[in-house]
Write a protein that holds these residues in place. Structure first.
Motif, short mmCIF file in Angstrom:
data_model
loop_
_atom_site.label_atom_id
_atom_site.label_comp_id
_atom_site.label_asym_id
_atom_site.label_seq_id
_atom_site.Cartn_x
_atom_site.Cartn_y
_atom_site.Cartn_z
N GLY A 398 3.32 33.42 82.58
CA GLY A 398 4.73 33.53 82.22
C GLY A 398 5.64 32.93 83.28
N ILE A 399 5.33 33.19 84.54
CA ILE A 399 6.16 32.66 85.64
C ILE A 399 6.08 31.14 85.69
CG2 ILE A 399 6.43 32.61 88.14
CD1 ILE A 399 5.37 35.53 88.14
N VAL A 400 4.86 30.60 85.57
CA VAL A 400 4.70 29.14 85.60
C VAL A 400 5.38 28.50 84.41
CG1 VAL A 400 3.01 27.27 85.59
CG2 VAL A 400 2.55 29.36 86.90
N CYS A 401 5.33 29.17 83.25
CA CYS A 401 5.98 28.64 82.04
C CYS A 401 7.48 28.45 82.25
CB CYS A 401 5.72 29.59 80.87
SG CYS A 401 6.51 29.12 79.32
N ALA A 402 8.06 29.31 83.07
CA ALA A 402 9.52 29.24 83.29
C ALA A 402 9.93 28.10 84.21
CB ALA A 402 10.01 30.57 83.87
N GLY A 405 8.37 21.76 83.25
CA GLY A 405 9.29 21.12 82.33
C GLY A 405 8.64 20.49 81.12
N GLN A 406 7.35 20.19 81.16
CA GLN A 406 6.68 19.51 80.04
C GLN A 406 6.51 20.47 78.88
OE1 GLN A 406 3.09 17.54 81.20
NE2 GLN A 406 2.64 16.80 79.13
N LYS A 407 6.97 20.04 77.69
CA LYS A 407 6.99 20.92 76.53
C LYS A 407 5.59 21.40 76.13
CE LYS A 407 9.71 19.79 73.18
NZ LYS A 407 10.28 19.13 71.98
N GLY A 412 1.55 25.91 75.87
CA GLY A 412 0.22 26.41 76.18
C GLY A 412 0.27 27.64 77.08
N LEU A 413 1.14 27.60 78.10
CA LEU A 413 1.29 28.74 79.01
C LEU A 413 1.89 29.95 78.30
CD1 LEU A 413 2.59 26.85 82.16
CD2 LEU A 413 0.39 28.05 81.97
N GLU A 414 2.84 29.70 77.40
CA GLU A 414 3.44 30.80 76.64
C GLU A 414 2.40 31.49 75.77
OE1 GLU A 414 4.95 32.80 73.18
OE2 GLU A 414 4.08 30.80 73.05
#
Length: 515
Positions: A398-402, A405-407, A412-414
């Motif tokens: 979750g932290i890395v997803c925030a 910038g790449q959609k 994938g992280l979400e």
């Protein structure tokens, strides 16, 4: 010659206190043996009970579609510099138009596109706030006067009727108020379903039957993209109509075909009903033991300390003893942290710039593999370290997803963060059922649920704020579940243990374990 007093029950030779203890022990053993083979009757009961979670899942995530900001386009006749990157609030009404009908969502229907994030997030937050308040008001009734089945029925009727009435909302304020009532109604559904499922079976089938509640919740979640897609050209009201009518009809099945928990009945002095339910599900497997249990039970009164008409006695018991209070507060912290990701991620997928139908469907589909994984973990590994592991991985994703910038990477992280939070929620929910005795089990599970839903109130608001600052949504979600995971260290592991029925029995069991 067969033993005339199976399970050590002999009312002619035992004093009342010993007989009372043996009655509870024998009930547990009979349930273990009676449910060792899971037949079609038990399976049908499990299906009927779990269906309530399907409609709960639909109402929980329906706002992803009904409360979304629709897509729009610039008017072909405009002479201004309107582009799709323009701020819609800076344009004149004649410069742009919605891509679909103006009643597609509440945003377009009531022209809320330029309203504050508080107004846009109010309906979803009202729904979850209703879940918190309803859980605190109703959750203990399943342990006291109403029982598991009656409270489940009342919850389903309230939720389904409120969902139907939502169709007639004239503005966002009435809409939010009705959603609040719907939230109050659904507040006890998941806890009653989970407890009712797990109390009817022995430890062998507990993980497999308990997971049905989560599976049907996912089916409800997964059905929404299809229903919403089929109604994409219709008003948001059609979505509530398609989900509320089947829920109302289900309440009839619940009333006439679902049986109460025999554990709760026995603990509340309704011994004949408890034995009748066990006899009905057992067929010809253990009639002599069950009948002896009924005969022996007449020789002893139910301990009055475990039976009370006071609706909040079970809640008081959870905080009266130090060990119970520590467990209760710990599971509430875990429920809050896990809920920040579990509710926040799906509600915020619109901020990632990905197709809203596909993203919600991917999140729902990812829940399905979490169920067999949960069953394997519960049967083979430690509950504590499994919950911790999934919370840490979910938080990091979750932290890395925030910050990336790449959609494609963010999606994938979400999904990875959501999957881990779903699995962690499965584990802590079933873990909580095993941590507390029958007399307070539904209340404890309800508090876990309410802390989880309380996080949804905050996460839905953060999703609105996250449209301009994504770390305030996904970053906060990740931090919450990451740090809450460490609290699981305060809980004992329950793998392979039997369910207890009274506070004293649970305390004796813990003292024996510590020795």
């Amino acid at each position: 010659m067969a033993d005339p007093t199976p399970f050590g029950l002999d009312p002619n030779m035992e004093d009342p206190e010993t007989l009372r203890t043996n009655l509870l022990n024998s009930l547990d053993q009979i349930i273990e043996q009676n449910q060792s083979s899971f037949g079609w009757k038990q399976f049908l009961q499990a299906i009927l009970v779990s269906l309530a979670s399907l409609f709960d899942g639909q109402q929980t995530f329906i706002s992803v579609y009904t409360d979304a900001i629709p897509t729009w386009h610039c008017s072909t006749t405009t002479t201004t510099s309107c582009t799709t990157n323009s701020n819609i609030c800076d344009l004149a009404d004649s410069d742009w138009s919605w891509d679909s009908t103006s009643s597609t969502t509440i945003i377009s229907d009531w022209s809320l596109q330029c309203s504050s994030s508080f107004i846009r997030g109010l309906p979803a937050s009202s729904y979850f706030l209703g879940g918190v308040i309803g859980g605190l008001l109703l959750g203990t009734l399943a342990d006291s006067s109403l029982g598991r089945k009656k409270l489940l029925l009342i919850s389903c009727v309230t939720m389904s009727l409120a969902s139907f009435i939502t169709i007639f909302s004239p503005n966002v304020w009435v809409y939010s108020a009705v959603r609040f009532i719907s939230g109050v109604g659904r507040s006890s559904i998941s806890t009653c379903v989970l407890v009712l499922l797990m109390e009817k079976v022995g430890k062998k089938w507990r993980p497999r039957v308990g997971i049905m509640q989560f599976f049907f919740f996912t089916l409800g979640f997964l059905s929404l993209p299809l229903i919403a897609y089929l109604n994409r050209a219709n008003s948001w009201r059609a979505l509530y109509l398609c989900t509320s009518i089947p829920a109302v009809l289900y309440c009839l099945l619940l009333q006439f075909f679902v049986s109460e928990s025999p554990r709760w009945l026995f603990m509340n002095g309704r011994k004949e009903e408890a034995v009748a339910i066990l006899l009905k599900s057992a067929g010809q497997n253990y009639p002599s033991e069950l009948k002896l249990l009924l005969v022996s039970s007449h020789e002893v009164e139910v301990d009055s300390s475990n039976v009370s008409d006071h609706p909040y006695k079970s809640m008081k018991d959870l905080f009266a003893k130090r060990w119970a209070m520590k467990r209760t507060l710990t599971v509430m912290v875990l429920g809050f942290g896990i809920g920040m990701v579990y509710y926040g991620m799906p509600l915020g997928v619109g901020n990632l710039g990905f197709n809203i139908y596909l993203s919600v469907m991917f999140n729902a589909l990812l829940e399905i593999p979490s169920y067999p994984i949960t069953c394997i973990i519960l049967e083979r590994w430690s509950r504590k370290f499994s919950v911790l592991g999934f919370c840490l991985v979910s938080g990091i994703c979750g932290i890395v997803c925030a910050v990336v910038g790449q959609k494609g990477v963010r999606i994938g992280l979400e999904l990875a963060s959501f999957f881990c939070s779903r699995t962690a929620w499965n584990l802590i929910s079933m873990f909580t059922v095993e941590l507390f005795p029958t007399c307070v089990r539904n209340s404890a599970t309800s508090l876990l649920r309410q802390s989880n839903v309380l996080s949804a109130v905050f996460s839905s608001m953060l999703v609105s704020v996250g449209s301009s600052n994504e770390f305030l949504s996904y970053g906060v979600f990740g931090l919450a579940i990451f740090f809450s995971g460490f609290f699981v260290g305060f809980l004992p592991d329950t793998r392979g243990g039997m369910l207890c029925d009274t506070m004293d029995e649970q305390e004796r069991k813990e003292n024996m374990t510590l020795r």
